[in-house]
Write an enzyme that holds these catalytic residues in place. Structure first.
Site, PDB file in Angstrom:
ATOM      1  N   GLU A 177       0.819  -1.211   0.000  1.00  0.00           N
ATOM      2  CA  GLU A 177       0.000   0.000   0.000  1.00  0.00           C
ATOM      3  C   GLU A 177       0.860   1.271   0.000  1.00  0.00           C
ATOM      4  OE1 GLU A 177      -3.627   2.245   2.437  1.00  0.00           O
ATOM      5  OE2 GLU A 177      -2.544   0.618   3.393  1.00  0.00           O
ATOM      6  N   LYS A 214      -2.764  -2.043  -2.871  1.00  0.00           N
ATOM      7  CA  LYS A 214      -3.804  -1.151  -2.360  1.00  0.00           C
ATOM      8  C   LYS A 214      -3.373   0.271  -2.671  1.00  0.00           C
ATOM      9  CE  LYS A 214      -6.594   0.052   1.682  1.00  0.00           C
ATOM     10  NZ  LYS A 214      -7.106  -0.375   3.005  1.00  0.00           N
TER      11      LYS A 214
END
Length: 297
Positions: A177, A214
């Protein structure tokens, strides 16, 4: 094997990932949005007990099931807790049909070159062993990009993939992420640089290895489609990043193949003081809206 079943669900099934992983720094804000003021707890233990109650209420709601919520990201203390006598991860998978993930990062370093790298993750190997023992499928770790700085973005992606390799070696699926701050003026430029860095590092992964990504919802629609289509990527999921749920859903629905992994946008409108019926109705409406946006994508 359970993990192969979980992997198939995460790869193929319609739905989205619920981010229930607020940690120490973000917990008071999450509780306040839920209607629990800081005066309601006098210690960190009491605070975490209250946030666990909130998460358990969400997880036990009839609307929160694998029909639409295919995965959930947990904070370490939530993983270590129980719901109705079952470890949280086992309750998610056995009772709700939801694949459990674990947040493993321990916060961010000070900004340098326009980014915030992850702090070194103390005791990561031991945490990963515990996660495997508790039937966790994968992990999540967050860095932040605050400027379109090529050196900084490369440092973020390199660190994420270095730790990601450690997670893969432990038998878990890493969610990488590198969040792009949605408020920065050069967001589109930063995202273009991020895309190129991600493609380079994905290309360097050994054959047969995959990760999940993500990412912030991009300024340019379908910017991340090459990542969605990559055989090295199990799934691309989007964080809401400060957008309202309606705005996040609208943006998500335009990005082919990307599904949601919302945190604040998931709990928006939920309150400690709601009756169970009102709480369940509000959560069901939220889940329906995020599911539809993810399915359109």
């Amino acid at each position: 094997m359970t993990n192969s079943t979980m992997a198939q669900q995460m790869t193929e099934k319609d739905g989205f990932i619920a981010a229930l992983d607020q940690s120490g720094g973000s917990t008071p804000k999450a509780l306040k949005l839920y209607g629990v003021d800081e005066s309601a707890y006098g210690s960190e233990e009491e605070m975490f007990a209250l946030i666990h109650e909130m998460r358990a209420r969400i997880i036990k709601s009839p609307a929160f099931s694998g029909d639409k919520v295919i995965g959930a990201i947990l904070f370490e203390r939530t993983m270590d807790g129980e719901i109705d006598g079952l470890p949280t991860a086992d309750y998610l998978w056995q009772k709700r049909g939801i694949v459990p993930f674990l947040k493993v990062d321990q916060g961010l370093m000070d900004e340098k070159d326009g980014v915030q790298l992850m702090k070194p993750i103390a005791g990561l190997d031991a945490l990963l062993k515990r996660a495997v023992a508790k039937n966790i499928f994968g992990t999540k770790m967050r860095s932040v990009i605050n400027a379109a700085n090529k050196d900084g973005i490369e440092a973020v992606v390199a660190q994420q993939f270095e730790v990601g390799k450690q997670i893969l070696d432990a038998g878990l699926m890493p969610i990488i992420e590198p969040e792009v701050n949605i408020k920065i003026a050069d967001k589109a430029e930063a995202e273009a640089m991020l895309l190129e860095a991600l493609k380079r590092h994905l290309d360097a992964l050994p054959a047969g290895e995959r990760v999940m990504l993500k990412l912030s919802l991009p300024t340019v629609t379908n910017l991340y489609k090459p990542l969605v289509d990559s055989p090295k990527v199990m799934r691309v999921v989007a964080l809401s990043g400060g957008y309202s749920r309606d705005d996040a859903n609208a943006m998500l629905a335009k990005n082919d193949g990307v599904i949601a992994s919302f945190s604040r946008a998931l709990t928006e409108g939920l309150s400690h003081g709601q009756s169970d019926a009102d709480f369940d109705a509000a959560l069901a409406a939220t889940i329906d809206s995020i599911f539809e946006a993810s399915r359109k994508a």
